[in-house]
Design a protein around this motif. Structure first.
Motif, PDB file in Angstrom:
ATOM      1  N   LEU A   1       0.828  -1.193   0.000  1.00 58.48           N
ATOM      2  CA  LEU A   1       0.000   0.000   0.000  1.00 58.48           C
ATOM      3  C   LEU A   1       0.867   1.249   0.000  1.00 58.48           C
ATOM      4  O   LEU A   1       1.734   1.418   0.843  1.00 58.48           O
ATOM      5  N   GLU A   2       0.613   2.143  -0.948  1.00 54.82           N
ATOM      6  CA  GLU A   2       1.340   3.407  -1.018  1.00 54.82           C
ATOM      7  C   GLU A   2       0.599   4.437  -0.179  1.00 54.82           C
ATOM      8  O   GLU A   2      -0.608   4.621  -0.317  1.00 54.82           O
ATOM      9  N   THR A   3       1.298   5.128   0.704  1.00 53.11           N
ATOM     10  CA  THR A   3       0.665   6.129   1.553  1.00 53.11           C
ATOM     11  C   THR A   3       1.495   7.397   1.589  1.00 53.11           C
ATOM     12  O   THR A   3       2.696   7.387   1.312  1.00 53.11           O
ATOM     13  N   GLY A   4       0.849   8.476   1.960  1.00 50.37           N
ATOM     14  CA  GLY A   4       1.540   9.734   2.221  1.00 50.37           C
ATOM     15  C   GLY A   4       1.397  10.045   3.700  1.00 50.37           C
ATOM     16  O   GLY A   4       1.503   9.147   4.538  1.00 50.37           O
ATOM     17  N   PRO A   5       1.127  11.300   4.038  1.00 49.02           N
ATOM     18  CA  PRO A   5       0.866  11.640   5.438  1.00 49.02           C
ATOM     19  C   PRO A   5      -0.331  10.851   5.975  1.00 49.02           C
ATOM     20  O   PRO A   5      -1.247  10.492   5.233  1.00 49.02           O
ATOM     21  N   ILE A   6      -0.328  10.598   7.286  1.00 49.39           N
ATOM     22  CA  ILE A   6      -1.360   9.774   7.917  1.00 49.39           C
ATOM     23  C   ILE A   6      -2.098  10.601   8.970  1.00 49.39           C
ATOM     24  O   ILE A   6      -1.472  11.144   9.891  1.00 49.39           O
ATOM     25  N   PHE A   7      -3.403  10.688   8.849  1.00 50.35           N
ATOM     26  CA  PHE A   7      -4.243  11.292   9.880  1.00 50.35           C
ATOM     27  C   PHE A   7      -4.538  10.245  10.946  1.00 50.35           C
ATOM     28  O   PHE A   7      -4.847   9.092  10.632  1.00 50.35           O
ATOM     29  N   VAL A   8      -4.461  10.644  12.210  1.00 52.44           N
ATOM     30  CA  VAL A   8      -4.822   9.775  13.334  1.00 52.44           C
ATOM     31  C   VAL A   8      -5.710  10.589  14.266  1.00 52.44           C
ATOM     32  O   VAL A   8      -5.324  11.689  14.694  1.00 52.44           O
ATOM     33  N   GLY A   9      -6.899  10.082  14.578  1.00 51.54           N
ATOM     34  CA  GLY A   9      -7.810  10.838  15.425  1.00 51.54           C
ATOM     35  C   GLY A   9      -8.704   9.960  16.264  1.00 51.54           C
ATOM     36  O   GLY A   9      -8.834   8.755  16.012  1.00 51.54           O
ATOM     37  N   LEU A  10      -9.315  10.568  17.276  1.00 46.59           N
ATOM     38  CA  LEU A  10     -10.245   9.876  18.167  1.00 46.59           C
ATOM     39  C   LEU A  10     -11.660  10.385  17.912  1.00 46.59           C
ATOM     40  O   LEU A  10     -11.908  11.597  17.898  1.00 46.59           O
ATOM     41  N   PHE A  11     -12.591   9.440  17.749  1.00 45.72           N
ATOM     42  CA  PHE A  11     -13.979   9.765  17.446  1.00 45.72           C
ATOM     43  C   PHE A  11     -14.900   8.991  18.383  1.00 45.72           C
ATOM     44  O   PHE A  11     -14.541   7.917  18.869  1.00 45.72           O
ATOM     45  N   PRO A  12     -16.119   9.505  18.617  1.00 42.37           N
ATOM     46  CA  PRO A  12     -17.041   8.790  19.505  1.00 42.37           C
ATOM     47  C   PRO A  12     -17.554   7.492  18.930  1.00 42.37           C
ATOM     48  O   PRO A  12     -18.004   6.611  19.667  1.00 42.37           O
ATOM     49  N   GLN A  13     -17.505   7.329  17.604  1.00 44.79           N
ATOM     50  CA  GLN A  13     -17.908   6.096  16.940  1.00 44.79           C
ATOM     51  C   GLN A  13     -16.822   5.700  15.949  1.00 44.79           C
ATOM     52  O   GLN A  13     -15.974   6.528  15.583  1.00 44.79           O
ATOM     53  N   PRO A  14     -16.830   4.436  15.468  1.00 42.98           N
ATOM     54  CA  PRO A  14     -15.752   3.976  14.581  1.00 42.98           C
ATOM     55  C   PRO A  14     -15.893   4.477  13.159  1.00 42.98           C
ATOM     56  O   PRO A  14     -15.854   3.710  12.197  1.00 42.98           O
ATOM     57  N   ILE A  15     -16.069   5.790  13.008  1.00 40.78           N
ATOM     58  CA  ILE A  15     -16.175   6.411  11.687  1.00 40.78           C
ATOM     59  C   ILE A  15     -15.556   7.800  11.779  1.00 40.78           C
ATOM     60  O   ILE A  15     -15.771   8.518  12.756  1.00 40.78           O
ATOM     61  N   ALA A  16     -14.759   8.166  10.782  1.00 35.54           N
ATOM     62  CA  ALA A  16     -14.120   9.487  10.751  1.00 35.54           C
ATOM     63  C   ALA A  16     -15.140  10.501  10.280  1.00 35.54           C
ATOM     64  O   ALA A  16     -15.277  10.785   9.086  1.00 35.54           O
ATOM     65  N   GLU A  17     -15.863  11.062  11.236  1.00 34.89           N
ATOM     66  CA  GLU A  17     -16.980  11.953  10.938  1.00 34.89           C
ATOM     67  C   GLU A  17     -17.062  13.033  12.005  1.00 34.89           C
ATOM     68  O   GLU A  17     -16.931  12.748  13.192  1.00 34.89           O
ATOM     69  N   GLY A  18     -17.279  14.283  11.597  1.00 35.98           N
ATOM     70  CA  GLY A  18     -17.366  15.366  12.560  1.00 35.98           C
ATOM     71  C   GLY A  18     -15.983  15.763  13.072  1.00 35.98           C
ATOM     72  O   GLY A  18     -14.950  15.401  12.505  1.00 35.98           O
ATOM     73  N   ILE A  19     -15.963  16.499  14.158  1.00 31.12           N
ATOM     74  CA  ILE A  19     -14.711  16.992  14.713  1.00 31.12           C
ATOM     75  C   ILE A  19     -14.136  15.972  15.692  1.00 31.12           C
ATOM     76  O   ILE A  19     -14.806  15.578  16.645  1.00 31.12           O
ATOM     77  N   PRO A  20     -12.890  15.522  15.491  1.00 32.97           N
ATOM     78  CA  PRO A  20     -12.302  14.533  16.392  1.00 32.97           C
ATOM     79  C   PRO A  20     -12.002  15.116  17.772  1.00 32.97           C
ATOM     80  O   PRO A  20     -11.774  16.318  17.915  1.00 32.97           O
ATOM     81  N   ALA A  21     -12.007  14.260  18.773  1.00 29.38           N
ATOM     82  CA  ALA A  21     -11.695  14.689  20.143  1.00 29.38           C
ATOM     83  C   ALA A  21     -10.226  15.057  20.287  1.00 29.38           C
ATOM     84  O   ALA A  21      -9.867  15.922  21.088  1.00 29.38           O
ATOM     85  N   SER A  22      -9.381  14.396  19.523  1.00 28.08           N
ATOM     86  CA  SER A  22      -7.947  14.664  19.532  1.00 28.08           C
ATOM     87  C   SER A  22      -7.389  14.097  18.234  1.00 28.08           C
ATOM     88  O   SER A  22      -7.852  13.055  17.770  1.00 28.08           O
ATOM     89  N   TRP A  23      -6.415  14.771  17.623  1.00 32.97           N
ATOM     90  CA  TRP A  23      -5.914  14.274  16.345  1.00 32.97           C
ATOM     91  C   TRP A  23      -4.533  14.820  16.042  1.00 32.97           C
ATOM     92  O   TRP A  23      -4.072  15.781  16.642  1.00 32.97           O
ATOM     93  N   THR A  24      -3.884  14.173  15.094  1.00 36.48           N
ATOM     94  CA  THR A  24      -2.602  14.623  14.588  1.00 36.48           C
ATOM     95  C   THR A  24      -2.443  14.094  13.171  1.00 36.48           C
ATOM     96  O   THR A  24      -3.202  13.239  12.721  1.00 36.48           O
ATOM     97  N   VAL A  25      -1.461  14.601  12.453  1.00 31.06           N
ATOM     98  CA  VAL A  25      -1.119  14.101  11.120  1.00 31.06           C
ATOM     99  C   VAL A  25       0.360  13.752  11.116  1.00 31.06           C
ATOM    100  O   VAL A  25       1.209  14.590  11.443  1.00 31.06           O
ATOM    101  N   LEU A  26       0.666  12.508  10.794  1.00 30.86           N
ATOM    102  CA  LEU A  26       2.044  12.037  10.725  1.00 30.86           C
ATOM    103  C   LEU A  26       2.591  12.234   9.312  1.00 30.86           C
ATOM    104  O   LEU A  26       1.843  12.126   8.338  1.00 30.86           O
ATOM    105  N   PRO A  27       3.873  12.488   9.138  1.00 33.80           N
ATOM    106  CA  PRO A  27       4.437  12.627   7.792  1.00 33.80           C
ATOM    107  C   PRO A  27       4.434  11.307   7.027  1.00 33.80           C
ATOM    108  O   PRO A  27       4.469  11.300   5.798  1.00 33.80           O
ATOM    109  N   GLN A  28       4.390  10.199   7.762  1.00 31.82           N
ATOM    110  CA  GLN A  28       4.401   8.864   7.159  1.00 31.82           C
ATOM    111  C   GLN A  28       4.009   7.871   8.248  1.00 31.82           C
ATOM    112  O   GLN A  28       3.923   8.223   9.429  1.00 31.82           O
ATOM    113  N   PRO A  29       3.719   6.614   7.885  1.00 27.23           N
ATOM    114  CA  PRO A  29       3.431   5.621   8.932  1.00 27.23           C
ATOM    115  C   PRO A  29       4.554   5.548   9.943  1.00 27.23           C
ATOM    116  O   PRO A  29       5.733   5.664   9.604  1.00 27.23           O
ATOM    117  N   GLY A  30       4.186   5.378  11.207  1.00 24.68           N
ATOM    118  CA  GLY A  30       5.181   5.329  12.272  1.00 24.68           C
ATOM    119  C   GLY A  30       4.551   5.632  13.614  1.00 24.68           C
ATOM    120  O   GLY A  30       3.323   5.552  13.774  1.00 24.68           O
TER     121      GLY A  30
END
Length: 227
Positions: A123-152
């Motif tokens: 799988l080819e990837t670029g930057p990675i979004f990581v966030g916390l949500f109230p349900q298992p779907i990336a929807e609305g404003i996350p409770a906490s989040w970051t963007v990584l330059p690459q997997p790691g």
């Protein structure tokens, strides 16, 4: 569901097709996808609207109608609540991402969600979004989040108390964004994760994979971050 976004797809109709009672069908559906049938159908409609906004010149009103919304105002409100920006803004702001790094301050009292985002070598990837949500779907404003330059390694510091779902997905050119002719994406989920202030959590490691038909689509869009 994915083939009937413009139609009125009720839980009764879905349960009848599956030969289950409505209540039994809803329980099974939620156990597999993590969200209710109605929520899943709404997410599929919004994801198709995102695709149409990026790949066609249809008006916002026409797109709303094509994905099952009779009222343009209802469509715009639902889109904004799910994606984080309105349909017109999403169409205008969609652009290559600028990596964003937040939540790297020292945590208070050791409150932190951390771990490693991995990916299959195919799988080819670029930057990675990581966030916390109230349900298992990336929807609305996350409770906490970051963007990584690459997997790691990642860490989300000072997340609010509660039960959260971690969602990660690429936001680079080979991202979870929907492109014409595609309804697939890449991402990872884990949860629910109980968060208590001052209580150490062991690492939460996730591996990016291709979304399945039963995985809710990625809806969240953040300025400077595609999808």
């Amino acid at each position: 569901m994915r083939n009937h976004v413009s139609e009125s797809v009720t839980i009764d109709r879905l349960a009848e097709a599956a030969l289950f009672s409505k209540y039994h069908f809803t329980r099974i559906f939620r156990s597999i996808t993590g969200i209710s049938p109605g929520h899943f159908m709404s997410a599929v409609r919004i994801q198709e609207a995102k695709r149409l906004l990026l790949s066609t010149r249809y008006t916002v009103a026409d797109i709303g109608t094509s994905v099952g919304y009779a009222s343009p105002s209802t469509f715009s409100a639902r889109f904004t609540r799910s994606v984080g920006v309105g349909p017109a803004a999403f169409r205008g702001r969609h652009r290559p991402p600028t990596p964003i790094f937040i939540n790297w301050l020292p945590p208070r009292c050791g409150t932190m969600v951390h771990g490693v985002v991995r990916t299959d070598s195919s799988l080819e990837t670029g930057p990675i979004f990581v966030g916390l949500f109230p349900q298992p779907i990336a929807e609305g404003i996350p409770a906490s989040w970051t963007v990584l330059p690459q997997p790691g390694p990642y860490r989300l510091v000072n997340p609010p108390k509660g039960r959260w779902h971690l969602v990660a997905y690429p936001v680079g050119p080979a991202s979870a964004c929907i492109t014409p002719g595609s309804d697939r994406g890449i991402g990872a989920r884990s949860g629910p994760l109980p968060i208590q202030v001052g209580i150490y959590r062991p690492p939460v490691n996730v591996t990016l994979r291709t979304w399945r038909d039963v995985d809710p689509p990625t809806l969240l869009f953040l300025p400077g971050v595609t999808c």
